[in-house]
Design an enzyme around this catalytic site. Sequence first.
Site, PDB file in Angstrom:
ATOM      1  N   LYS A 287       0.838  -1.197   0.000  1.00  0.00           N
ATOM      2  CA  LYS A 287       0.000   0.000   0.000  1.00  0.00           C
ATOM      3  C   LYS A 287       0.876   1.251   0.000  1.00  0.00           C
ATOM      4  O   LYS A 287       0.690   2.149  -0.799  1.00  0.00           O
ATOM      5  CB  LYS A 287      -0.913  -0.037   1.228  1.00  0.00           C
ATOM      6  CG  LYS A 287      -1.840   1.132   1.358  1.00  0.00           C
ATOM      7  CD  LYS A 287      -2.815   0.949   2.501  1.00  0.00           C
ATOM      8  CE  LYS A 287      -3.527   2.261   2.788  1.00  0.00           C
ATOM      9  NZ  LYS A 287      -4.467   2.170   3.895  1.00  0.00           N
TER      10      LYS A 287
ATOM     11  N   ARG B 218      -5.251  -4.505   5.979  1.00  0.00           N
ATOM     12  CA  ARG B 218      -5.835  -5.812   6.318  1.00  0.00           C
ATOM     13  C   ARG B 218      -7.236  -5.996   5.748  1.00  0.00           C
ATOM     14  O   ARG B 218      -7.856  -7.044   5.966  1.00  0.00           O
ATOM     15  CB  ARG B 218      -5.814  -6.009   7.838  1.00  0.00           C
ATOM     16  CG  ARG B 218      -6.498  -4.923   8.632  1.00  0.00           C
ATOM     17  CD  ARG B 218      -6.121  -5.001  10.100  1.00  0.00           C
ATOM     18  NE  ARG B 218      -6.607  -3.859  10.865  1.00  0.00           N
ATOM     19  CZ  ARG B 218      -6.005  -2.665  10.932  1.00  0.00           C
ATOM     20  NH1 ARG B 218      -4.883  -2.466  10.256  1.00  0.00           N
ATOM     21  NH2 ARG B 218      -6.490  -1.695  11.662  1.00  0.00           N
TER      22      ARG B 218
ATOM     23  N   LYS C 116       8.040  -0.813  12.425  1.00  0.00           N
ATOM     24  CA  LYS C 116       8.728  -0.450  11.180  1.00  0.00           C
ATOM     25  C   LYS C 116       9.854   0.540  11.471  1.00  0.00           C
ATOM     26  O   LYS C 116      10.934   0.456  10.913  1.00  0.00           O
ATOM     27  CB  LYS C 116       7.746   0.141  10.156  1.00  0.00           C
ATOM     28  CG  LYS C 116       6.715  -0.863   9.631  1.00  0.00           C
ATOM     29  CD  LYS C 116       5.872  -0.285   8.490  1.00  0.00           C
ATOM     30  CE  LYS C 116       4.767  -1.236   8.059  1.00  0.00           C
ATOM     31  NZ  LYS C 116       3.985  -0.812   6.922  1.00  0.00           N
TER      32      LYS C 116
HETATM   33  C1  G6Q Z   1      -2.597  -3.712   7.739  1.00  0.00           C
HETATM   34  C2  G6Q Z   1      -1.366  -3.179   8.266  1.00  0.00           C
HETATM   35  C3  G6Q Z   1      -0.115  -3.918   7.873  1.00  0.00           C
HETATM   36  C4  G6Q Z   1       0.319  -3.625   6.447  1.00  0.00           C
HETATM   37  C5  G6Q Z   1       1.744  -4.105   6.265  1.00  0.00           C
HETATM   38  C6  G6Q Z   1       2.256  -3.881   4.868  1.00  0.00           C
HETATM   39  O1  G6Q Z   1      -3.674  -3.232   7.939  1.00  0.00           O
HETATM   40  O2  G6Q Z   1      -1.287  -1.831   8.006  1.00  0.00           O
HETATM   41  O3  G6Q Z   1      -0.221  -5.294   8.047  1.00  0.00           O
HETATM   42  O4  G6Q Z   1      -0.543  -4.226   5.543  1.00  0.00           O
HETATM   43  O5  G6Q Z   1       2.560  -3.478   7.191  1.00  0.00           O
HETATM   44  O6  G6Q Z   1       2.156  -2.536   4.521  1.00  0.00           O
HETATM   45  P1  G6Q Z   1       2.283  -2.091   3.028  1.00  0.00           P
HETATM   46  O7  G6Q Z   1       1.189  -2.717   2.257  1.00  0.00           O
HETATM   47  O8  G6Q Z   1       2.225  -0.606   3.045  1.00  0.00           O
HETATM   48  O9  G6Q Z   1       3.615  -2.593   2.538  1.00  0.00           O
END
Ligand code: G6Q
Length: 547
Positions: free
Chosen positions: A207, A268, A512
Amino acid sequence: MKCVVNKIRAWKRLERHCKKMKKIEMRKLFDDDNERAKKFSLQLDNMLFDYSKNRITEKTMKYLLELAKVRGLEEKIKEMFRGDKINFTEHRAVLHTALRNCSNTPVYVDGENVMIKINEVLAKMRKFSEAVRFGEFKGYTGKKLTNIVNIGIGGSDLGPVMAVEALKKYRAKDINNYFISNIDGTACAEVLNKIDPETTLFIVASKTFTTIETLTNAKTCRKWLIDALGEHAVAKHFVALSTNTEKVKEFGINPENMFEFWDFVGGRYSMWSAIGLSIAIAIGMDNFEKMLEGAHAMDLHFLNTDFAHNIPVILGLIGIWNNNFFGLRSNAVVPYDQYLRYLPAYLQQLEMESNGKFVSKENEFVKYNTGTVVFGGPGTDVQHSFFQMLHQGTTPIPVDFIIPAISHNEVGSHHQILVANVLAQGEALMRGKTVKEAASELAKAGKSKEEVNFLKKYKSFPGNNPSNTFVVKKIDPYTFGMLVAMYEHKVFVQGVIWDINSFDQFGVELGKEMATAILPELQGDAFGITHDSSTASLIRYIKRLRK
Ligand code: G6Q
């Protein structure tokens, strides 16, 4: 005036009611009322939800429904569906429901009907997934792309992993799906060892496109591909799924090869969007859309059904009852279907990341428990591991049992045995076995008086362990979509009752940032950063071992 959830009348009434219910055995409730199962079960399409094996009475449900009412659940559901910015710490709308809005009714965010861009991306996904499946979009050397590698983590991984496995029977025979999530080099190495660059498509799913695990894995895979086929091959072997066009460009993926989603989709909650591309390639866009239709059917049910007959509402309230009033903080999810084996991991993130929060919407630290510890695994496997604690531990652990009436693999009597097991477990956890019953069984089995006296407690079971049972006809894309959407809405219901934001994840973001600070120290070119003595000595020890 600020509302403190555990101080309101509806909550206090439930507390008083719970004191009485603690003295009641579920087996008695069943013995006293032949209609109990009928009273406490609901149905949507072919899905039956039986919640009768909970420590509830009609009064309990009345009080729980009253709690939902005074917490304003009805209005909150409407706010989510119409695109209000209910993610109040990040000022974002929460619109995973729009991603599967098969009715195509307009949904507005900041005056823009987001259905237009959602439908455009779905159309782009159809075009691309079909081109890959039918061999029209080929690799750089002209070969069909048959290895689909999703590189992503958390919300950009768990949904696709779960769905591709759950719907394996619908997968194209010549497509192999792989998933790389962990930063552990093993994750990358194990996949790259198995595949051929000429026939591999990498889908970089992120994302934010800033997640260190995903970007590091993607860079390693990119180098592997370039070493084999050269720089020009990247365009034919890499696509991106993201909200961040700039970062995708920076990484070296042409935005034409990018499938977009938006900040109104939480990580998620994103498998219904472009993040589902690997699912669409695996099972075909028609089946992907059936999955969306199933989820949409659950959405409409959630939005339009009165609370007493509303599956996600009742499921959420039962969870609150067990967690906040009986003090049962965990929930085992046990699908009796091998293909659903990744569902517990998916739900673990969905529930624990969404509702593991300790500050209320009123900007106060909450004084009651939020979130539930979710764990699980496929039955019957887990009957041979953690079920011992369910049957004879000191604290009950509520269980969700999920069973399809028909298996995708009706081999001999396997499925009948599987069904017999799930039903027996639910019954045994509810009923238990008293010391007296155990003694009489032992005596009947011919044990001596001494042996009976010695063994009777060890062979007894407290019972009274709550469980929900979901029966569906078959795990097909539609039913699977319904099931996952049901859990999403359950989480929503609980977030509303607890007065928290189910849609941010500052705890994940902290992780992170932290690793980024320690990395230069491990690499040896940074000193003087203060740590606690444990962390400092662990850093020194690992560096010594790596020398
Ligand atoms: C989900 C969280 C988390 C996220 C990952 C990957 O709701 O925010 O699990 O999906 O940290 O993030 P990116 O998709 O931004 O790489």
